[in-house]
Write a protein that holds these residues in place. Structure first.
Motif, short mmCIF file in Angstrom:
data_model
loop_
_atom_site.label_atom_id
_atom_site.label_comp_id
_atom_site.label_asym_id
_atom_site.label_seq_id
_atom_site.Cartn_x
_atom_site.Cartn_y
_atom_site.Cartn_z
N TYR A 27 27.16 40.23 50.15
CA TYR A 27 27.72 41.26 49.28
C TYR A 27 29.25 41.22 49.31
CZ TYR A 27 23.35 43.77 48.26
OH TYR A 27 22.12 44.14 47.80
N GLN A 28 29.81 41.02 50.50
CA GLN A 28 31.27 40.97 50.63
C GLN A 28 31.85 39.81 49.83
OE1 GLN A 28 32.95 41.21 54.60
NE2 GLN A 28 31.17 42.37 55.31
N ILE A 29 31.20 38.67 49.90
CA ILE A 29 31.69 37.49 49.17
C ILE A 29 31.69 37.76 47.67
CG2 ILE A 29 31.14 35.10 48.55
CD1 ILE A 29 30.09 34.81 51.48
N VAL A 30 30.59 38.29 47.16
CA VAL A 30 30.50 38.58 45.73
C VAL A 30 31.51 39.65 45.34
CG1 VAL A 30 28.99 39.50 43.92
CG2 VAL A 30 28.11 37.80 45.52
N TYR A 31 31.64 40.69 46.15
CA TYR A 31 32.61 41.74 45.85
C TYR A 31 34.02 41.17 45.75
CZ TYR A 31 35.74 45.63 46.16
OH TYR A 31 36.77 46.50 45.91
N LYS A 32 34.40 40.37 46.72
CA LYS A 32 35.76 39.82 46.74
C LYS A 32 36.02 38.92 45.54
CE LYS A 32 36.38 40.41 51.65
NZ LYS A 32 36.45 39.80 52.96
N GLU A 33 35.02 38.15 45.13
CA GLU A 33 35.19 37.31 43.94
C GLU A 33 35.34 38.16 42.68
OE1 GLU A 33 35.76 34.03 43.66
OE2 GLU A 33 35.84 34.09 45.84
N MET A 34 34.54 39.21 42.59
CA MET A 34 34.64 40.11 41.43
C MET A 34 35.98 40.83 41.45
SD MET A 34 30.74 41.58 41.29
CE MET A 34 31.00 42.57 39.83
N GLN A 35 36.40 41.27 42.61
CA GLN A 35 37.69 41.96 42.73
C GLN A 35 38.82 41.03 42.29
OE1 GLN A 35 39.18 42.43 46.71
NE2 GLN A 35 40.09 44.39 46.23
N ARG A 36 38.80 39.80 42.74
CA ARG A 36 39.83 38.82 42.36
C ARG A 36 39.85 38.64 40.84
NH1 ARG A 36 38.42 34.29 45.41
NH2 ARG A 36 39.42 35.33 47.13
N TYR A 37 38.66 38.54 40.25
CA TYR A 37 38.55 38.37 38.81
C TYR A 37 39.11 39.59 38.08
CZ TYR A 37 36.38 37.91 34.22
OH TYR A 37 36.16 37.83 32.87
N PHE A 38 38.74 40.79 38.54
CA PHE A 38 39.23 42.01 37.89
C PHE A 38 40.74 42.13 38.01
CE2 PHE A 38 34.87 44.06 38.71
CZ PHE A 38 34.38 43.62 37.50
N PHE A 39 41.30 41.76 39.15
CA PHE A 39 42.75 41.85 39.32
C PHE A 39 43.47 40.84 38.42
CE2 PHE A 39 42.76 43.72 43.90
CZ PHE A 39 42.42 44.96 43.39
N LYS A 40 42.81 39.74 38.12
CA LYS A 40 43.44 38.72 37.29
C LYS A 40 43.37 39.07 35.81
CE LYS A 40 43.05 34.40 38.40
NZ LYS A 40 42.51 33.07 38.63
N VAL A 41 42.19 39.40 35.31
CA VAL A 41 42.03 39.63 33.87
C VAL A 41 41.42 40.98 33.56
CG1 VAL A 41 41.74 37.19 33.32
CG2 VAL A 41 39.74 38.58 33.77
N GLY A 42 41.19 41.75 34.57
CA GLY A 42 40.41 42.96 34.44
C GLY A 42 41.02 44.03 33.58
N PRO A 43 40.36 45.14 33.55
CA PRO A 43 40.76 46.22 32.66
C PRO A 43 42.10 46.83 33.04
CG PRO A 43 39.01 46.94 34.12
CD PRO A 43 39.20 45.47 34.35
N VAL A 44 42.80 47.31 32.02
CA VAL A 44 44.10 47.94 32.23
C VAL A 44 43.95 49.19 33.09
CG1 VAL A 44 46.03 49.05 31.03
CG2 VAL A 44 44.96 47.00 30.06
N ASP A 45 42.84 49.90 32.94
CA ASP A 45 42.63 51.14 33.68
C ASP A 45 41.99 50.92 35.05
OD1 ASP A 45 40.18 50.40 32.71
OD2 ASP A 45 39.65 52.37 31.91
N LEU A 46 42.12 49.72 35.60
CA LEU A 46 41.56 49.42 36.91
C LEU A 46 42.17 50.29 38.00
CD1 LEU A 46 39.68 47.47 38.50
CD2 LEU A 46 41.65 45.98 38.78
N SER A 47 43.41 50.70 37.80
CA SER A 47 44.10 51.48 38.83
C SER A 47 43.52 52.87 39.04
CB SER A 47 45.59 51.58 38.50
OG SER A 47 45.76 52.23 37.26
N ASP A 48 42.66 53.36 38.12
CA ASP A 48 42.09 54.68 38.33
C ASP A 48 41.04 54.69 39.44
OD1 ASP A 48 39.69 53.75 37.28
OD2 ASP A 48 39.74 55.02 35.50
N GLY A 49 40.60 53.50 39.86
CA GLY A 49 39.77 53.38 41.05
C GLY A 49 38.27 53.54 40.86
#
Length: 106
Positions: A27-49
């Motif tokens: 789960y940690q591996i998948v989460y970190k990959e998704m997090q990396r992806y979101f930080f790169k191209v993810g939504p503008v409103d990602l900062s709302d948490g």
């Protein structure tokens, strides 16, 4: 944004990451990959948490149900990630708009 807001944000981030570290390794591996992806191209409103904390909530429910991470989200992690942000404006969208806007001015 004051110093107190920054400190509070860091505290919340540490609590969030402690929840991630409590997940099983797959789960940690998948989460970190998704997090990396979101930080790169993810939504503008990602900062709302809500996206990342909601993802951890979803993963914790999967762990409690005894499911593996790929059993929970499917084998295509990228498609699952894209589906989560399909209705959100992304930085990639903003970039594409800026390019198309500049090319029309020439």
């Amino acid at each position: 944004m004051g110093i107190q807001d920054i400190i509070e944000g860091k505290k919340q981030w540490r609590v969030h990451m402690a929840r991630v570290k409590a997940l099983p390794p797959d789960y940690q591996i998948v989460y970190k990959e998704m997090q990396r992806y979101f930080f790169k191209v993810g939504p503008v409103d990602l900062s709302d948490g809500t996206l990342l904390s909601g993802l951890v909530d979803f993963f914790e429910e999967g762990v409690a149900a005894g499911k593996g991470v790929l059993e929970l989200i499917g084998i295509d992690v990228a498609a699952f990630s894209d589906d989560l942000i399909k209705d959100s404006r992304t930085y990639a969208d903003i970039y594409q708009q800026s390019i198309s806007g500049e090319s029309g001015k020439c």
